[in-house]
Design a protein around this motif. Structure first.
Motif, PDB file in Angstrom:
ATOM      1  N   ASN A  86      61.296  40.042  47.552  1.00 52.35           N
ATOM      2  CA  ASN A  86      62.197  41.206  48.007  1.00 52.35           C
ATOM      3  C   ASN A  86      62.959  41.789  47.138  1.00 52.35           C
ATOM      4  O   ASN A  86      62.858  41.338  45.981  1.00 52.35           O
ATOM      5  CB  ASN A  86      62.911  40.761  49.504  1.00 52.35           C
ATOM      6  N   SER A  87      64.070  42.832  47.454  1.00 54.14           N
ATOM      7  CA  SER A  87      64.745  43.418  46.402  1.00 54.14           C
ATOM      8  C   SER A  87      65.612  42.594  45.518  1.00 54.14           C
ATOM      9  O   SER A  87      66.428  43.195  44.971  1.00 54.14           O
ATOM     10  CB  SER A  87      65.207  44.822  47.138  1.00 54.14           C
ATOM     11  N   TYR A  94      60.168  39.279  40.099  1.00 52.49           N
ATOM     12  CA  TYR A  94      59.137  39.675  40.918  1.00 52.49           C
ATOM     13  C   TYR A  94      57.657  39.581  40.480  1.00 52.49           C
ATOM     14  O   TYR A  94      56.708  38.893  40.993  1.00 52.49           O
ATOM     15  CB  TYR A  94      59.309  41.230  41.412  1.00 52.49           C
ATOM     16  N   GLU A 114      58.786  46.580  53.433  1.00 51.97           N
ATOM     17  CA  GLU A 114      59.018  47.759  52.528  1.00 51.97           C
ATOM     18  C   GLU A 114      57.924  47.406  51.126  1.00 51.97           C
ATOM     19  O   GLU A 114      57.282  48.529  50.895  1.00 51.97           O
ATOM     20  CB  GLU A 114      60.587  48.066  52.000  1.00 51.97           C
ATOM     21  N   ARG A 115      57.782  46.360  51.011  1.00 54.36           N
ATOM     22  CA  ARG A 115      57.190  45.927  49.826  1.00 54.36           C
ATOM     23  C   ARG A 115      55.596  46.167  49.942  1.00 54.36           C
ATOM     24  O   ARG A 115      54.988  46.394  49.074  1.00 54.36           O
ATOM     25  CB  ARG A 115      57.245  44.650  49.532  1.00 54.36           C
ATOM     26  N   THR A 117      53.291  48.441  51.197  1.00 58.89           N
ATOM     27  CA  THR A 117      52.498  49.508  50.720  1.00 58.89           C
ATOM     28  C   THR A 117      52.835  50.000  49.331  1.00 58.89           C
ATOM     29  O   THR A 117      52.333  50.847  49.021  1.00 58.89           O
ATOM     30  CB  THR A 117      52.587  50.471  51.771  1.00 58.89           C
ATOM     31  N   THR A 118      53.668  49.168  48.598  1.00 56.21           N
ATOM     32  CA  THR A 118      53.818  49.327  47.215  1.00 56.21           C
ATOM     33  C   THR A 118      52.582  49.379  46.273  1.00 56.21           C
ATOM     34  O   THR A 118      51.744  48.246  46.788  1.00 56.21           O
ATOM     35  CB  THR A 118      55.150  48.585  46.598  1.00 56.21           C
ATOM     36  N   GLU A 119      52.428  49.874  45.376  1.00 56.42           N
ATOM     37  CA  GLU A 119      51.045  49.838  44.545  1.00 56.42           C
ATOM     38  C   GLU A 119      51.027  48.301  44.163  1.00 56.42           C
ATOM     39  O   GLU A 119      49.813  47.870  43.994  1.00 56.42           O
ATOM     40  CB  GLU A 119      51.043  50.768  43.490  1.00 56.42           C
ATOM     41  N   GLU A 120      51.942  47.806  43.386  1.00 54.49           N
ATOM     42  CA  GLU A 120      52.068  46.417  42.673  1.00 54.49           C
ATOM     43  C   GLU A 120      51.832  45.493  43.894  1.00 54.49           C
ATOM     44  O   GLU A 120      50.844  44.766  43.630  1.00 54.49           O
ATOM     45  CB  GLU A 120      53.387  46.304  42.263  1.00 54.49           C
ATOM     46  N   SER A 151      60.577  50.232  58.859  1.00 55.29           N
ATOM     47  CA  SER A 151      59.552  49.862  57.703  1.00 55.29           C
ATOM     48  C   SER A 151      58.525  48.640  58.485  1.00 55.29           C
ATOM     49  O   SER A 151      57.413  48.636  57.818  1.00 55.29           O
ATOM     50  CB  SER A 151      60.374  48.954  56.794  1.00 55.29           C
ATOM     51  N   LYS A 154      55.049  49.712  58.676  1.00 57.91           N
ATOM     52  CA  LYS A 154      53.980  49.484  57.574  1.00 57.91           C
ATOM     53  C   LYS A 154      52.939  48.688  57.631  1.00 57.91           C
ATOM     54  O   LYS A 154      51.916  48.457  57.080  1.00 57.91           O
ATOM     55  CB  LYS A 154      54.617  49.583  56.359  1.00 57.91           C
TER      56      LYS A 154
END
Ligand code: ADP
Ligand code: MG
Length: 619
Positions: A86-87, A94, A114-115, A117-120, A151, A154
């Motif tokens: 997480n953030s 990370y 939130e994480r 669907t991030t590319e990484e 979120s 997602k």
């Protein structure tokens, strides 16, 4: 390894609680699940244990950083490798966590929605075998609830992109029909195995008081419960400031939390509380979501919350370890006015159109009314709450301030005879309402339509109020003098025991709320704020602690604190209050005996078992 063995080895528990086994088995069979269980019921184990048994990694979606941190610390302490993404992590941390995850070092990782669907993260997820996606606090997908998180939407998008669909397991404590349907629809659960366990939290004592000197009552309570951890909820920030300051001046180790404090201070105060440096937290309702502290022994409300949903949720933060905890509401007439003001001035509703706003406000007023009745009712407080949430229980729990002070044993033989007689005479054809209305003598088209006005018991109990007849009916059903059929139109039937009543062989006694003299009578929280509880942990033990045990308990607590400091984790993560209590009673002498203690698994034993054994030996 078998689930039973994992439960013992890692978590130190001997048996599963209600619902856990069913959900675990369903997951292991590859089914989606939805578990609706109250706070403290043990939802986490339902996905953690299968995660250890399944091929591939389990992703746990959780809404709050503090929740993830707590869970991951707990797992690591139990000897299970887990991490969170997480953030709060630096980019370096990370990446490292993701790398370890790729290498298969973790059976479980916690991810913020939130994480997903991030590319990484997708790059990781698409190249790793994912066994299960567990959605904790799943009600966050629903716009009906108070905790909606965009979120969370997602999650399905993420699952759709995976090459193979993992098991999807959802968990929540929110039981309303709308939320449940939303979870199933939005998360697209496929024929989920569904379980809803009861909402009752038997280990919680409920009390209502209306003391003249509210601050004095709180101070007195803390005096009587030294060293115990608890929360004092206030309605406003201003009240938090005042109460916290006074308690501090009076020498209590307190801290505070509300939305007006700077982030850093909030965080520090929350940690002071969680780590038992300051065992008492004074807070507004901003404090709580994501607090999994298991040893909260009391939740005092310095003022009435806006509705029972909030009250039960906040009070429910007590006793998560399943041990006794007290939830006491200190009520004053001013609270209704304060809450009315909140309703009229609710900023959250500004975007709504006028009509919707009107409807929302009306609903909020109704909820406030129900909350206010809770403060005044003479009935069992637990029963009142459960009925509000749509459950029916006994009308006497024996563990609330009303049951302990407002109830008396009364004879109801005549009323019971009328009810059972009425059922018999109409050939066991009708439901509860028709029977009650008949003996009460209701003059309605329905009763006439059924010709119940010809029943010889018609109107025989005209003088007894309907609500009382209902309580007596409940009593008869619970005691098996009558039964309900199990179909849509539940019909009242006779049982073998019915004859006892018809034949007048026994007098029927039951607990009933005393007649109320003044509707706004002042109550005393009997066993709590005025009467001292002999020793603070005795209630946990289920019996009185001896003096020696009391001393040992304190020693174990000190040792726990020492270890918590070394490990930099909250004390309850080392061992729960329940485990320490259990140790005081059993006084284990060796490894094997120590492993019989609830909450002592093998891994924890290797880490600290010896130190606790030594402490007990010297005790
Ligand atoms: P929830 O998420 O449902 O609110 P948690 O998963 O946080 O509840 O569990 C609450 C507490 O109950 C934790 O301290 C947990 O270790 C304990 N617990 C869970 N399952 C069991 C069990 N089978 N026996 C004893 N304690 C348990
Ligand atoms: Mg939980």
């Amino acid at each position: 390894m078998k689930k039973q063995k994992l439960l013992k080895q890692y978590f130190g528990y001997d048996s599963f609680r209600e619902g856990q086994e069913y959900l675990i088995d369903s997951i292991l069979e590859g089914k989606d699940v939805l578990g609706i269980m109250p706070t403290g019921a043990g939802k986490s184990l339902c996905y953690q244990i299968p995660a250890l048994m399944m091929e591939g990694i389990t992703l746990v979606i959780s809404p709050l950083i503090s929740l993830m941190k707590d869970q991951v610390e707990g797992l690591n302490q139990a000897g299970i490798h887990a991490a969170y993404l997480n953030s709060s992590l630096t980019p370096g941390q990370y990446r490292k966590a993701l790398l370890y995850a790729r290498e298969g070092r973790y059976p479980i990782i916690y991810v913020a929605p939130e994480r997903l669907t991030t590319e990484e993260f997708l790059d990781f997820a698409l190249h790793t075998q994912i066994a299960m996606v567990a959605v904790d606090e799943a009600h966050c997908v629903s716009q009906w609830g108070q905790d909606f998180r965009p979120s969370y939407l997602k999650i399905t998008e993420f699952i759709d992109r995976l090459p193979a669909r993992p098991v999807v397991a959802a968990f929540t404590a929110t039981a309303t029909k709308e939320v449940k349907e939303d979870i199933i629809d939005i998360l697209m659960l496929q024929e989920p195995a569904l379980i809803t366990t009861g909402f009752d939290r038997k280990n919680l004592y409920f009390g209502v008081m209306s003391p003249k000197d509210r601050y004095g009552a709180v101070k007195n309570y803390l005096d009587c419960h030294p060293g115990e951890s608890g929360i004092v909820y206030c309605l406003t920030r201003k009240m938090v400031e005042e109460v916290c300051e006074k308690l501090g001046q009076d020498g209590f180790a307190v801290t505070k939390y509300h939305a007006g404090l700077a982030d850093a201070e909030r965080k520090r105060n929350q940690e002071d509380f969680i780590y038992d440096k300051k065992p008492v937290m004074v807070a507004t309702n901003a404090f709580g979501m994501g607090i999994d502290k298991s040893n909260v022994r009391f939740v005092l409300h310095y003022g009435m919350p806006k509705n029972l949903e909030s009250y039960y949720q906040e009070a429910g933060r007590g006793g998560r370890d399943g041990q006794p905890a007290e939830c006491i509401l200190l009520y004053s007439g001013q609270d209704v006015i304060t809450n009315q003001f909140f309703i009229e001035n609710n900023q959250d509703n500004q975007e709504l159109d006028a009509l919707t706003r009107q409807i929302v406000m009306e609903r909020d007023r109704e909820r406030l009314r129900m909350m206010t009745f809770y403060c005044f009712t003479n009935e069992c407080l637990r029963d009142y709450i459960l009925r509000y949430f749509g459950e029916y229980g006994s009308n006497y729990c024996g563990n609330c301030s009303n049951c302990l002070s407002q109830f008396e044993t009364v004879e109801v033989t005549e009323m019971a005879k009328a009810l059972v007689g009425c059922v018999k005479e109409c050939h066991q054809r009708y439901g509860v309402n028709v029977i009650i209305e008949t003996v009460h003598g209701a003059d309605t088209a329905k009763i006439r339509g059924y010709r119940m006005n010809n029943n010889s018991f018609y109107g025989s109990m005209k003088k007894v109020p309907i609500y009382k007849m209902r309580q007596i009916m409940n009593h008869l059903l619970m005691q098996n003098y009558l039964v309900l059929t199990n179909d849509e139109y539940a019909i009242v039937k006779l049982t073998e025991k019915s004859e006892i009543i018809l034949g007048g062989q026994e007098s029927i006694m039951m607990k009933m709320a005393k007649e109320q003299e003044h509707p706004a009578k002042v109550k005393s929280g009997k066993k709590s704020a005025d009467g001292k509880r002999s020793a603070k942990s005795s209630a946990l033990a289920g019996r009185e602690f001896s003096e020696a045990e009391e001393i040992l308990f304190e020693k174990l607590r000190t040792l726990r604190m020492e270890i918590a400091r070394e490990e930099k984790v909250p004390p309850y993560i080392v061992f729960s209050d329940k485990s320490l209590t259990h140790m005081c009673i059993v006084k284990p002498k060796n490894r094997a005996e120590m492993l019989t203690i609830s909450g002592v698994g093998e891994y924890k034993y290797e880490k600290y078992g010896e130190r606790f054994l030594t402490c007990i030996r010297e005790g």
